[in-house]
Enzyme design. Structure first.
Site, mmCIF file in Angstrom:
data_model
loop_
_atom_site.group_PDB
_atom_site.id
_atom_site.type_symbol
_atom_site.label_atom_id
_atom_site.label_comp_id
_atom_site.label_asym_id
_atom_site.label_seq_id
_atom_site.Cartn_x
_atom_site.Cartn_y
_atom_site.Cartn_z
ATOM 1 N N SER A 1 0.799 -1.221 0.000
ATOM 2 C CA SER A 1 0.000 0.000 0.000
ATOM 3 C C SER A 1 0.833 1.272 0.000
ATOM 4 O O SER A 1 0.286 2.366 -0.171
ATOM 5 C CB SER A 1 -0.947 0.012 1.212
ATOM 6 O OG SER A 1 -0.209 0.038 2.417
ATOM 7 N N LYS B 1 -6.426 3.936 8.250
ATOM 8 C CA LYS B 1 -5.500 4.878 7.615
ATOM 9 C C LYS B 1 -6.077 6.287 7.582
ATOM 10 O O LYS B 1 -5.371 7.273 7.851
ATOM 11 C CB LYS B 1 -5.174 4.401 6.196
ATOM 12 C CG LYS B 1 -4.379 3.097 6.161
ATOM 13 C CD LYS B 1 -4.187 2.595 4.738
ATOM 14 C CE LYS B 1 -3.408 1.287 4.711
ATOM 15 N NZ LYS B 1 -3.238 0.751 3.347
#
Length: 801
Positions: free
Chosen positions: A689, A732
């Site tokens: 990611s 996140k």
């Protein structure tokens, strides 16, 4: 023995004819009182001469206690300063050369000066008079002393009725105090202190206190003796009854073993065992009846039968199927966590409609401190079920789950069956804590043993190695907890319904602190609402500047720190209610611990802000890139995993393929080495990611355009420049919001994940959903050139070709 009247008359006569200088007779380990008649053994030479001198001159002697009884030949300085003037009533010569002298005390006297003499000790004295006042309190003290003395005579075998008669026949307060002090058991120091007390009232008080101490000691001793005698009698009685019972059993043709087996059979009838279990118990009881109690096999079989009879084969608690009441319990114990609460209420609803529904197998996955384990206890309360917790952290032995076979010494069932027995019902809420931390070694794989436990199709006949009979676990509500899904083996993960519990946002932490943490800590630190209160500003300050976590454990500790500080002030006597405000937090917690530094760190080309998911919640990470003259090598540091390294290589390859469109010389790699670093090098990092952030940092470095300092990003990249979706979006985004970021770049296919994020956070952030890296670069890179960047250095290098 002279009576008390004669003693008193003699004492008065002696007081009239006492010379100023008297021979001194030291006493060891005792104190002689006025009015006391005492035979003493005199053997020391100086004492013998003193007695002879007194007899010769028909005078009295001064009897004084030694300060140290070990001194053999004391002088006057080795004696106390106050003694008793005594008349020698009679002297008996003994065969060994010593003399037994009968003395009668007359009056207290103080030593003024000692007279040096080698023959015997003598001293000049001053007679001391009692300080006496007639009042009711003295009469009361005399009565009390006589009563306590009476109690002492009753309790102790050292005293007789004659002693009591002496005390009761005394007609003056001073005499009562002196004779009682002379007769009671006390140290020389304590008796001397009484002798030196001239005030009769104070003397009576001292004697009364000492007599009370003696009585208390005697009463305790008497109680101990009584308890010991009672225990002895009890043991003798039990022994006698047991012997009688054996004789009766023998007469009836019975014995202890038969009685025990009969009790087992009665328990078996009451236990409502399944047919197969009942057959096994019958078989074991028949074997037991043929064994001798002293054999090892008898104990093993007896323990096995007890386990079978103790298990709740048909005992269930009744579920609370009131949906509204269960919802109130869940809301009372935990704030938020709507997804979990919804799932439990759905289970209850179906359970209400279908009575024989199997218990679900749930797995709560989330960062530490978000309430996974305590949520299990709350669910048990809401359902009205028993609660059992089993920690799987560090468990490496399969036998911990399935038990040991009975062939081993000290074998026991596994912890699953032990928990069911402890619960006392076959449908408890069973927490399998830290399931992601199971171990594996030569003793077996515990996770494989859990496959049967957590499989709804198999756990209705769970077989423990010790029991060797199936036990129905289908009614148990199993709830596993863990921080990460990856360590859980895929077959085990497939058997559980995964419910992810996300990090708490600031507003949720604020509510949890106000509704749960603050009242709990105030109560645990002995405070009340009148002593302390927190305002919202203070709580927010603690959350943002003194904690950095997904859960609320550190927040609770910081609140506890403040409560301890306030408790100290209250203990010192500080009054008034202390309002904890934002500006006063520093006084208790010290300097700020955590800072928002995204804007400061992303100020020059080559730095981008990425978003990462960790087992303890979301976090931001900085990707730093720099270039130097070299031969085209790529260096990656920061404790990166293989997947992250491959993302960096893919990013650099993609930039090389579009170098012309970015304004970079196509052969920039041939003359330059590039170094990519991710700070916090002690922390391992991996996953795809960070690909978008790495590519952005490299593009920023090579173009000389800095990345926007209000922007964070996440996403996986491909060699064709596509941006692929990633997981952990909620964690996140929350991390970005905590860090003060205002814009976030996400893969387009992750747009649906924003529904899990609270609306007020979505409103605070601007989201960019991208499909390709070209879109990322157009959003992320500022268009103005930097003052001096790696881009200019690279351009200079390229222009020489």
């Amino acid at each position: 023995m002279p009576n008390e009247k004669e003693i008193q008359e003699r004492s008065n006569e002696m007081k009239l004819h006492v010379p100023d200088t008297l021979p001194v007779v030291p006493l060891r380990n005792t104190v002689f009182f006025p009015r006391q008649v005492l035979p003493i053994s005199v053997g020391r030479e100086k004492s013998l001469r003193a007695v002879e001198e007194a007899q010769k001159n028909k005078t009295s002697v001064l009897v004084i206690a030694q300060r140290d009884g070990n001194i053999e030949n004391p002088i006057v300085k080795d004696l106390y300063s106050i003694g008793t003037v005594a008349q020698i009533v009679k002297v008996f010569n003994l065969p060994d050369g010593t003399r037994n002298v009968l003395l009668q005390g007359a009056s207290r006297a103080r030593v003024l000066t000692d007279i040096e003499s080698e023959e015997y000790n003598k001293a000049t004295i001053q007679l001391l008079e009692d300080e006496h006042t007639d009042d009711i309190e003295i009469d009361a003290l005399v009565t009390s002393v006589r009563n306590v003395f009476h109690r002492m005579v009753d309790l102790s075998q050292e005293y007789s009725d004659e002693h009591l008669s002496i005390i009761l026949n005394l007609d003056d307060a001073a005499g009562t105090a002196d004779i009682a002090a002379a007769l009671m058991s006390a140290s020389v120091k304590e008796k001397q202190r009484i002798l030196e007390t001239l005030d009769v009232k104070e003397r009576l008080q001292r004697v009364h206190r000492q007599l009370n101490k003696i009585v208390q000691r005697l009463e305790i001793g008497s109680k101990i003796q009584s308890d010991v005698q009672e225990e002895i009698k009890k043991n003798q009685r039990e022994y006698y009854l047991r012997q009688q019972l054996k004789a009766i059993q023998k007469e009836l043709g019975e014995n202890d073993e038969e009685v025990e087996i009969r009790e087992f059979r009665e328990r078996m009838e009451k236990a409502k065992l399944p047919d197969d279990v009942r057959q096994i118990v019958e078989k074991e009881l028949n074997r037991l009846s043929k064994m001798h109690t002293s054999s090892a096999e008898y104990t093993v079989t007896r323990t096995y039968v007890e386990w079978l009879l103790d298990l709740p084969w048909s005992v269930s608690t009744e579920d609370n199927l009131d949906i509204d009441a269960a919802e109130k319990v869940l809301d009372r114990d935990h704030y938020g966590l709507e997804k979990v609460k919804k799932r439990i209420l759905e289970y209850l609803s179906v359970r209400k409609l279908k009575n024989d529904m199997r218990g679900p197998i749930l797995c709560f996955v989330g960062p530490p401190g978000v309430g996974k384990t305590s949520l299990g206890k709350s669910i048990a309360n809401a359902l009205g079920r028993k609660f059992i917790r089993m920690s799987l952290g560090g468990v490496r032995d399969e036998a911990e789950i399935r038990g040991h076979r009975r062939t081993y010494i000290g074998a026991l069932p596994g912890r699953i069956i032990q928990g069911i027995k402890k619960a006392g019902s076959n449908n408890p809420v069973f927490i399998l804590d830290e399931i992601d931390k199971l171990g594996l070694d030569f003793r077996g794989d515990p996770s494989s043993a859990l496959l049967e436990v957590l499989d709804p199709e198999q756990n209705n006949s769970f077989s423990d190695h010790y029991l060797e009979v199936p036990f129905d676990l289908s009614k148990v509500l199993f709830i596993a907890t863990g921080n990460m899904l990856d360590p859980i083996p895929a077959p085990l993960r497939d058997r559980m319904e995964i419910i992810e519990i996300p990090s708490y946002v600031e507003e949720e932490k604020l509510h949890i602190a106000k509704d749960f943490l603050m009242p709990k800590q105030i109560r645990e630190h002995g405070l009340e609402s009148k002593h302390i209160a927190f305002n919202d500003e203070a709580i927010r300050k603690i959350i943002n500047e003194y904690t950095k976590e997904a859960g609320v454990r550190t927040l609770e500790r910081r609140i506890a720190d403040i409560c301890r500080g306030v408790a100290k002030d209250v203990a010192k006597g500080k009054t008034g209610k202390q309002i904890i405000k934002g500006e006063s937090v520093r006084n208790y917690l010290g300097p700020q611990k955590f800072f928002i530094d995204v804007a400061e760190r992303v100020t020059r080309p080559g730095v981008a802000t990425g978003l990462a998911w960790t087992p303890v919640g979301g976090d931001i990470l900085f990707i730093e890139a720099t270039a130097m003259r070299g031969k085209g090598e790529l260096t990656l540091t920061g404790h990166l995993g293989d997947v992250m390294k491959e993302s960096a290589q893919a990013a650099l390859s993609y930039i090389s393929s579009i170098a012309y469109s970015l304004g970079i010389s196509p052969d920039f790699r041939s003359r330059n080495d590039i170094h990519v670093h991710v700070p916090a090098g002690a922390t391992p990092k991996d996953g795809p990611s960070a690909g978008v952030a790495i590519l952005t940092a490299l593009a920023s470095l090579l173009t000389g355009k800095p990345v926007r300092n209000d922007l964070a990003m996440t996403g996986e990249i491909t060699l064709r420049g596509l941006v692929l979706p990633v997981g952990g979006i909620k964690e996140k985004v929350l991390a970005a919001h905590r860090a003060g970021v205002t814009s976030v770049i996400l893969p387009e296919r992750n747009e649906g994940d924003l529904e899990e994020i609270p609306k007020y956070i979505r409103d605070d952030l601007q989201f960019y959903f991208v499909k390709e890296m070209n879109d990322v670069l157009s959003i992320a890179l500022k268009h103005e050139d930097s003052r001096k960047s790696v881009h200019s250095e690279i351009s200079a290098t390229v222009s020489t070709n």
